[in-house]
Design a protein around this motif. Structure first.
Motif, PDB file in Angstrom:
ATOM      1  N   GLN A 156       0.827  -1.204   0.000  1.00 34.71           N
ATOM      2  CA  GLN A 156       0.000   0.000   0.000  1.00 34.71           C
ATOM      3  C   GLN A 156       0.864   1.259   0.000  1.00 34.71           C
ATOM      4  N   ASN A 157       1.916   1.281   0.830  1.00 36.69           N
ATOM      5  CA  ASN A 157       2.790   2.456   0.889  1.00 36.69           C
ATOM      6  C   ASN A 157       3.506   2.688  -0.437  1.00 36.69           C
ATOM      7  N   ALA A 159       2.597   1.672  -3.417  1.00 30.89           N
ATOM      8  CA  ALA A 159       1.638   2.080  -4.442  1.00 30.89           C
ATOM      9  C   ALA A 159       1.274   3.548  -4.290  1.00 30.89           C
ATOM     10  N   ARG A 160       0.984   3.967  -3.066  1.00 29.45           N
ATOM     11  CA  ARG A 160       0.651   5.375  -2.839  1.00 29.45           C
ATOM     12  C   ARG A 160       1.842   6.258  -3.163  1.00 29.45           C
ATOM     13  N   GLY A 161       3.045   5.816  -2.743  1.00 32.15           N
ATOM     14  CA  GLY A 161       4.236   6.627  -2.925  1.00 32.15           C
ATOM     15  C   GLY A 161       4.618   6.836  -4.372  1.00 32.15           C
ATOM     16  N   LEU A 163       2.379   6.000  -7.256  1.00 33.26           N
ATOM     17  CA  LEU A 163       1.294   6.205  -8.210  1.00 33.26           C
ATOM     18  C   LEU A 163       0.537   7.501  -8.009  1.00 33.26           C
ATOM     19  N   LYS A 164       0.459   7.996  -6.783  1.00 37.11           N
ATOM     20  CA  LYS A 164      -0.244   9.258  -6.551  1.00 37.11           C
ATOM     21  C   LYS A 164       0.583  10.412  -7.108  1.00 37.11           C
ATOM     22  N   ASP A 166       1.180  13.256  -5.921  1.00 35.70           N
ATOM     23  CA  ASP A 166       2.050  13.828  -4.886  1.00 35.70           C
ATOM     24  C   ASP A 166       2.660  12.746  -4.004  1.00 35.70           C
ATOM     25  N   GLY A 167       2.819  11.554  -4.532  1.00 34.03           N
ATOM     26  CA  GLY A 167       3.377  10.442  -3.761  1.00 34.03           C
ATOM     27  C   GLY A 167       4.784  10.731  -3.283  1.00 34.03           C
ATOM     28  N   GLU A 168       5.086  10.324  -2.043  1.00 36.86           N
ATOM     29  CA  GLU A 168       6.374  10.673  -1.444  1.00 36.86           C
ATOM     30  C   GLU A 168       7.552  10.022  -2.162  1.00 36.86           C
ATOM     31  N   ARG A 170       7.969   9.798  -5.174  1.00 38.88           N
ATOM     32  CA  ARG A 170       8.278  10.560  -6.385  1.00 38.88           C
ATOM     33  C   ARG A 170       9.261  11.699  -6.104  1.00 38.88           C
TER      34      ARG A 170
END
Length: 433
Positions: A156-157, A159-161, A163-164, A166-168, A170
């Motif tokens: 989950q972390n 993917a969020r980091g 794909l979003k 503003d993912g961290e 990135r």
């Protein structure tokens, strides 16, 4: 007192005259040239001090880095500045490509062990075989849990980091990537740093933060005139010329002013924090003691510092503070000001016996020592004059040059040896066919 001029492979030979050294070009990569990064203080911060040192040695210099703005206004005109609009991944790949194509130096000097500086310098070396020097002026991981910080590698972390928008993950210099790049420090051709804490951790060559002691000359400025210009004539001025953060001990000093409760004392903060709302937090509780001056051009800082009665550097005993060489110290030393500081990191070594030292996180000790200084200003002024002499001897641009010059020549010789070795090996391969 022994100064920390210690080197991982023995002392650098400073006996050879640099005037005979070949003129070269040095490309300094500073990952963040924005107003909240190295661009904030212009000529006062480490990459510009290194650039000034290289110019003093007779070399050409360019400074490259990323910015959150397309403007390059406000940078010292004596240096070629290439500020490239940055961004997060995937946009950062294009910005990194632009920076790599713009590097034209014989040596690449990476400021900070970050992917956006040191990482790019190593990539450039793979392609162009230019020596890489890494300068470390902070322990970057101290902001992210130090050796104990860990990223939670859950699906989950990740993917969020990634794909979003503003993912961290990135972020080019996310703590995960900082930890990875720190493992590559030994790949640099040379490492420079400015505190014993950093040298113990990374090895390398100690180069202090030097001050332009010709620009910072107290005889050029009238303290009373400076106080009048900045609206400080009615006060005894304690000055903190920098960006306040919790570990820098400003709250301890303000608590000391509460203890003294003398209405003509003021803490003058020059520049304020570009990172968060910490200025407002301080003002809400201690506004009666605070005067905020805006950030000013580097060439104006001597006039501002001239207005101080005492320079204050009340650092707390935090890993980030131990790794730093507070530029405020040499501001005050060069301008012959009394300096009240805490016994954190290299501060006692830098000041020697020319400053006033107390334990960290001790408002009562700060209050007592401050009262001692103010009650004996003639003696304190004499300490300030001795501090300037010490600054000229150990913490000037010329001192930086005496160490950096031979190191540059060693890197160039190492490059030549590598090139000759490659040619010999290639020749053997050809003859063996």
């Amino acid at each position: 007192m022994t100064l920390p001029f210690m080197f991982s492979n023995g002392p650098v030979d400073t006996s050879k005259s640099e005037s005979k050294a070949k003129k070269i070009k040095i490309s300094i990569i500073a990952s963040d040239l924005s107003k909240s990064g190295a661009g904030r203080w212009q000529g006062a911060v480490r990459p510009f001090l290194l650039a000034e040192t290289a110019v003093r040695l007779g070399h050409d210099v360019e400074i490259l880095g990323f910015t959150d703005s397309k403007t390059e206004d406000g940078f010292p005109s004596k240096f070629a500045i290439k500020a490239i609009p940055g961004g997060n991944y995937p946009q950062f790949f294009g910005a990194a490509r632009s920076l790599l194509q713009a590097i034209s130096g014989d040596i690449v000097y990476a400021y900070k062990p970050k992917p956006s500086s040191f990482g790019l310098a190593l990539l450039h070396r793979l392609r162009c075989h230019r020596p890489v020097i890494l300068d470390i002026d902070d322990w970057e991981l101290s902001w992210h849990g130090g050796d104990h910080g860990r990223y939670r590698w859950t699906p989950q972390n990740v993917a969020r980091g990634l794909l979003k928008a503003d993912g961290e993950l990135r972020m080019p210099d996310h703590p995960v990537y900082l930890r990875w790049i720190e493992n590559l420090v030994s790949k640099a051709d040379a490492v420079t740093l400015h505190t014993q804490f950093l040298q113990n951790r990374f090895g390398g060559v100690y180069i202090p933060n030097g001050k332009d002691t010709d620009l910072f000359t107290p005889e050029r400025y009238d303290p009373e005139a400076s106080r009048a210009k900045y609206g400080l004539s009615d006060y005894r001025v304690l000055m903190f010329p920098g960006a306040p953060r919790p570990y820098k001990g400003i709250e301890d000093l303000l608590a000391a002013l509460d203890i003294l409760n003398q209405p003509d004392l003021r803490l003058v903060i020059v520049g304020g924090s570009p990172y968060d709302d910490y200025d407002q937090i301080l003002a809400k509780r201690w506004g009666r003691w605070l005067v905020q001056l805006p950030k000013c051009p580097y060439d104006t800082m001597p006039e501002v510092v001239a207005a101080a009665h005492v320079i204050v550097v009340p650092q707390q005993d935090h890993a980030a503070a131990q790794a730093q060489f507070p530029l405020k110290l040499t501001d005050g030393m060069a301008m012959a000001k009394p300096i009240l500081a805490t016994t954190v990191g290299d501060i006692p070594d830098i000041l020697g016996d020319t400053g006033y030292l107390v334990d960290s996180e001790s408002p009562q000790q700060l209050a007592d020592m401050l009262q001692t200084i103010l009650n004996n200003l003639d003696q304190a002024s004499n300490q300030g004059r001795r501090a300037r002499e010490r600054c000229i001897q150990y913490y000037s641009i010329d001192t930086m040059a005496s160490i950096l010059g031979p190191l540059i020549q060693q890197c160039l010789k190492g490059q030549l040896r590598n090139q000759l070795g490659y040619k010999r090996n290639f020749s053997r391969m050809e003859n063996g066919r």
